[in-house]
Design a protein around this motif. Structure first.
Motif, PDB file in Angstrom:
ATOM      1  N   THR A 176       0.805  -1.097   0.253  1.00  0.00           N
ATOM      2  CA  THR A 176       0.157  -0.066   0.195  1.00  0.00           C
ATOM      3  C   THR A 176       0.870   1.326  -0.005  1.00  0.00           C
ATOM      4  O   THR A 176       2.081   1.125   0.230  1.00  0.00           O
ATOM      5  CB  THR A 176      -1.070   0.185   1.246  1.00  0.00           C
ATOM      6  OG1 THR A 176      -1.892   1.039   1.146  1.00  0.00           O
ATOM      7  CG2 THR A 176      -0.238   0.306   2.518  1.00  0.00           C
ATOM      8  N   MET A 177       0.419   2.398  -0.307  1.00  0.00           N
ATOM      9  CA  MET A 177       1.014   3.559  -0.177  1.00  0.00           C
ATOM     10  C   MET A 177       0.534   4.597   0.748  1.00  0.00           C
ATOM     11  O   MET A 177      -0.786   4.655   0.989  1.00  0.00           O
ATOM     12  CB  MET A 177       0.844   4.451  -1.588  1.00  0.00           C
ATOM     13  CG  MET A 177       1.419   3.412  -2.475  1.00  0.00           C
ATOM     14  SD  MET A 177       3.001   3.125  -2.827  1.00  0.00           S
ATOM     15  CE  MET A 177       3.625   4.823  -3.253  1.00  0.00           C
ATOM     16  N   LEU A 178       1.116   5.213   1.569  1.00  0.00           N
ATOM     17  CA  LEU A 178       0.899   6.325   2.610  1.00  0.00           C
ATOM     18  C   LEU A 178       1.594   7.701   2.024  1.00  0.00           C
ATOM     19  O   LEU A 178       2.475   7.768   1.407  1.00  0.00           O
ATOM     20  CB  LEU A 178       1.238   5.792   3.813  1.00  0.00           C
ATOM     21  CG  LEU A 178       0.683   4.725   4.378  1.00  0.00           C
ATOM     22  CD1 LEU A 178       1.529   4.339   5.832  1.00  0.00           C
ATOM     23  CD2 LEU A 178      -0.704   4.698   4.766  1.00  0.00           C
ATOM     24  N   ARG A 179       0.913   8.676   2.777  1.00  0.00           N
ATOM     25  CA  ARG A 179       1.562   9.878   2.593  1.00  0.00           C
ATOM     26  C   ARG A 179       2.614  10.047   3.826  1.00  0.00           C
ATOM     27  O   ARG A 179       2.066   9.766   4.905  1.00  0.00           O
ATOM     28  CB  ARG A 179       0.618  11.133   2.879  1.00  0.00           C
ATOM     29  CG  ARG A 179       1.022  12.529   3.080  1.00  0.00           C
ATOM     30  CD  ARG A 179       1.664  12.806   1.545  1.00  0.00           C
ATOM     31  NE  ARG A 179       0.835  13.042   0.624  1.00  0.00           N
ATOM     32  CZ  ARG A 179       0.089  14.251   0.323  1.00  0.00           C
ATOM     33  NH1 ARG A 179       0.136  15.254   1.134  1.00  0.00           N
ATOM     34  NH2 ARG A 179      -0.811  14.257  -0.753  1.00  0.00           N
ATOM     35  N   ALA A 180       3.932  10.374   3.605  1.00  0.00           N
ATOM     36  CA  ALA A 180       4.936  10.409   4.692  1.00  0.00           C
ATOM     37  C   ALA A 180       4.473  11.585   5.572  1.00  0.00           C
ATOM     38  O   ALA A 180       4.095  12.778   5.385  1.00  0.00           O
ATOM     39  CB  ALA A 180       6.097  10.426   4.093  1.00  0.00           C
ATOM     40  N   ALA A 181       4.559  11.239   6.744  1.00  0.00           N
ATOM     41  CA  ALA A 181       4.530  12.400   7.755  1.00  0.00           C
ATOM     42  C   ALA A 181       5.396  13.318   7.764  1.00  0.00           C
ATOM     43  O   ALA A 181       6.434  13.482   7.620  1.00  0.00           O
ATOM     44  CB  ALA A 181       4.518  11.897   9.352  1.00  0.00           C
ATOM     45  N   THR A 220      17.643  16.600   6.705  1.00  0.00           N
ATOM     46  CA  THR A 220      16.723  15.823   7.457  1.00  0.00           C
ATOM     47  C   THR A 220      15.967  14.825   6.665  1.00  0.00           C
ATOM     48  O   THR A 220      15.645  13.630   7.027  1.00  0.00           O
ATOM     49  CB  THR A 220      15.988  16.675   8.176  1.00  0.00           C
ATOM     50  OG1 THR A 220      16.637  17.660   9.029  1.00  0.00           O
ATOM     51  CG2 THR A 220      14.896  15.919   9.023  1.00  0.00           C
ATOM     52  N   TYR A 221      15.348  15.183   5.500  1.00  0.00           N
ATOM     53  CA  TYR A 221      14.571  14.502   4.534  1.00  0.00           C
ATOM     54  C   TYR A 221      15.442  13.756   3.409  1.00  0.00           C
ATOM     55  O   TYR A 221      15.731  14.473   2.314  1.00  0.00           O
ATOM     56  CB  TYR A 221      13.480  15.421   3.978  1.00  0.00           C
ATOM     57  CG  TYR A 221      12.483  15.856   5.312  1.00  0.00           C
ATOM     58  CD1 TYR A 221      11.311  14.985   5.499  1.00  0.00           C
ATOM     59  CD2 TYR A 221      12.713  16.830   5.828  1.00  0.00           C
ATOM     60  CE1 TYR A 221      10.406  15.333   6.404  1.00  0.00           C
ATOM     61  CE2 TYR A 221      11.947  17.315   7.158  1.00  0.00           C
ATOM     62  CZ  TYR A 221      10.639  16.402   7.226  1.00  0.00           C
ATOM     63  OH  TYR A 221       9.753  16.881   8.244  1.00  0.00           O
ATOM     64  N   VAL A 222      15.471  12.455   3.564  1.00  0.00           N
ATOM     65  CA  VAL A 222      16.263  11.641   2.503  1.00  0.00           C
ATOM     66  C   VAL A 222      15.528  10.505   2.381  1.00  0.00           C
ATOM     67  O   VAL A 222      14.542  10.222   3.279  1.00  0.00           O
ATOM     68  CB  VAL A 222      17.758  11.417   2.958  1.00  0.00           C
ATOM     69  CG1 VAL A 222      18.516  12.848   3.183  1.00  0.00           C
ATOM     70  CG2 VAL A 222      17.673  10.776   4.322  1.00  0.00           C
ATOM     71  N   ARG A 223      15.866   9.655   1.368  1.00  0.00           N
ATOM     72  CA  ARG A 223      15.562   8.315   1.082  1.00  0.00           C
ATOM     73  C   ARG A 223      15.722   7.548   2.511  1.00  0.00           C
ATOM     74  O   ARG A 223      16.770   7.391   2.564  1.00  0.00           O
ATOM     75  CB  ARG A 223      15.948   7.585  -0.325  1.00  0.00           C
ATOM     76  CG  ARG A 223      15.423   6.525  -0.696  1.00  0.00           C
ATOM     77  CD  ARG A 223      15.694   5.703  -2.120  1.00  0.00           C
ATOM     78  NE  ARG A 223      14.745   6.620  -2.790  1.00  0.00           N
ATOM     79  CZ  ARG A 223      15.373   7.609  -3.877  1.00  0.00           C
ATOM     80  NH1 ARG A 223      16.358   8.036  -3.650  1.00  0.00           N
ATOM     81  NH2 ARG A 223      14.456   8.069  -4.397  1.00  0.00           N
ATOM     82  N   PRO A 250      11.093   8.099  -0.468  1.00  0.00           N
ATOM     83  CA  PRO A 250      12.094   9.091  -1.088  1.00  0.00           C
ATOM     84  C   PRO A 250      12.657  10.164  -0.462  1.00  0.00           C
ATOM     85  O   PRO A 250      13.650  10.928  -0.367  1.00  0.00           O
ATOM     86  CB  PRO A 250      11.822   9.339  -2.572  1.00  0.00           C
ATOM     87  CG  PRO A 250      10.225   9.598  -2.252  1.00  0.00           C
ATOM     88  CD  PRO A 250      10.059   8.314  -1.292  1.00  0.00           C
ATOM     89  N   THR A 251      11.485  10.698   0.460  1.00  0.00           N
ATOM     90  CA  THR A 251      11.898  11.987   1.082  1.00  0.00           C
ATOM     91  C   THR A 251      11.240  11.923   2.377  1.00  0.00           C
ATOM     92  O   THR A 251      10.079  12.226   2.778  1.00  0.00           O
ATOM     93  CB  THR A 251      11.086  13.264   0.551  1.00  0.00           C
ATOM     94  OG1 THR A 251      11.288  13.159  -0.924  1.00  0.00           O
ATOM     95  CG2 THR A 251      11.457  14.606   1.016  1.00  0.00           C
ATOM     96  N   MET A 252      12.117  11.099   3.443  1.00  0.00           N
ATOM     97  CA  MET A 252      11.593  11.024   4.753  1.00  0.00           C
ATOM     98  C   MET A 252      12.601  11.359   5.869  1.00  0.00           C
ATOM     99  O   MET A 252      13.856  11.431   5.827  1.00  0.00           O
ATOM    100  CB  MET A 252      11.382   9.463   4.902  1.00  0.00           C
ATOM    101  CG  MET A 252      10.213   8.971   3.781  1.00  0.00           C
ATOM    102  SD  MET A 252      10.121   6.986   3.995  1.00  0.00           S
ATOM    103  CE  MET A 252       8.816   7.337   5.389  1.00  0.00           C
ATOM    104  N   SER A 253      12.099  11.880   6.926  1.00  0.00           N
ATOM    105  CA  SER A 253      12.746  12.222   8.300  1.00  0.00           C
ATOM    106  C   SER A 253      13.021  10.910   8.979  1.00  0.00           C
ATOM    107  O   SER A 253      12.025   9.920   8.746  1.00  0.00           O
ATOM    108  CB  SER A 253      12.148  13.406   8.978  1.00  0.00           C
ATOM    109  OG  SER A 253      10.848  13.001   9.484  1.00  0.00           O
TER     110      SER A 253
END
Length: 364
Positions: free
Chosen positions: A100-105, A241-244, A262-265
């Protein structure tokens, strides 16, 4: 070694996307049928066709339930957010890997979630020729004669010198196995867990693989109190801070959840794993080049399944069909006996770790 043969249900395909300017949500046209192209770097809002019931045991159709949605319809940031789809089913049509897919916080970026039915799968730790390097009982790739039943692979962790722990495989060890450090743990019966070394798991004759790294991001269902401390969770490219990032955990039922975005803390990753049901979870690798999750389509050739990406990352889906510099995990559909019971590599019926009585065979 006999492995349960996996069969891909053709339920994963996405065409070109159209971005929404403000939210970054991307919509995609669904393609279904055997000729559908697998998703390569899914974006937020990518839609997938509903899984079709599998016909097993002759012509008797069976519809196997998917995981409960992770996001209520009214709260979804994009269509189908949190709704599960079958990525790989076993030879009886039971979903072994769902996605499934979620929106990253904290971002508008997507995070791909995979769920693996632990009792229906067998997990292997593989070394890399550079990390940890040296000679081991397992190869640094998935060779052609080891692909029958392959359903998933995912990346290892940090460079061993940065992991804070050690690596153990087949009786051989690289570095110390440090008490208190988080660990992926592999047992001789093919089962897998994530926990704190020395508290949840200790070395015994049933342990065949251990990959340690830092500390748990989630423990007892709670996110670590220092989750926003970047130093704790690894050095990123350019100090961003936000990287894969990728991570793996286990649910209260012992099933396995994996997250990659791909863009997560660190908090984004931990939140996604927690939302997916992880009660214990650890970060794996970070930065652009290393995180990956592949599922495998065996519809054309069960002995040589075709890998496809689940998530957004640049590495080729065939990454582990070649020699790998870094360690990784390979997952196979578990073999079943004549009565449908799970069996281990030696052909012995397997029961749930922890002591379920004989007669209560694990569901495959």
């Amino acid at each position: 070694m006999k492995r349960g043969r996996a069969r891909w249900i053709p339920a994963l395909a996405v065409s070109a996307a159209v971005a929404a300017a403000v939210t970054g949500v991307v919509c995609a046209r669904t393609v279904s049928g055997p000729a559908a192209a697998p998703a390569q770097g899914l974006a937020v809002g990518s839609t997938l066709p509903a899984a079709k019931p599998a016909a097993v045991r002759g012509n008797q159709p069976h519809a196997y339930p998917l995981q409960a949605p992770l996001v209520a319809a009214a709260a979804r940031a994009f269509a189908d957010e949190g709704q599960w789809r079958v990525l790989v089913a076993d030879s009886r049509g039971v979903p072994v890997v769902q996605g499934t897919m979620l929106r990253a916080a904290g971002t508008s970026s997507p995070v791909a979630i995979a769920w693996i039915k632990e009792s229906a799968a067998r997990f292997e730790l593989h070394p890399g020729y550079s990390q940890p390097g040296g000679s081991w009982s397992q190869p640094d790739m998935v060779p052609r004669d080891r692909r029958d039943g392959l359903v998933a692979t995912w990346n290892g962790g940090f460079l061993m010198g940065d992991s804070g722990g050690g690596f153990y495989l087949g009786g051989k060890q690289y570095g110390p196995l440090v008490p208190g450090v988080a660990a992926e743990v592999f047992r001789s019966d093919g089962s897998f867990t994530v926990g704190v070394w020395g508290r949840d798991v200790t070395l015994g004759p049933d342990i065949v693989g251990v990959r340690q790294q830092r500390r748990l991001m989630i423990d007892g269902g709670r996110i670590a109190g220092d989750i926003d401390s970047l130093f704790t969770w690894g050095v990123t490219d350019g100090g961003a801070t936000y990287v894969r990032r990728s991570g793996v955990g286990v649910t209260a039922d012992g099933d396995v959840v994996f997250a990659l975005g791909p863009t997560m803390s660190p908090r984004s990753l931990a939140t996604a794993l927690q939302q997916a049901g992880a009660v214990r979870a650890m970060e794996l690798d970070i930065n652009i080049s290393w995180p990956s999750f592949m599922a495998y389509d065996s519809s054309a050739d069960p002995g040589d399944p075709r890998p496809f990406k689940w998530g957004d990352y640049p590495r080729a889906a065939e990454r582990y069909f070649s020699h790998s510099a870094r360690d990784f995990v390979a997952v196979y559909a578990r073999a079943t006996g004549s009565q449908g019971e799970c069996v281990d590599a030696g052909g012995v019926a397997r029961w749930r770790p922890g002591g379920d009585a004989p007669g209560q065979a694990m569901a495959c």
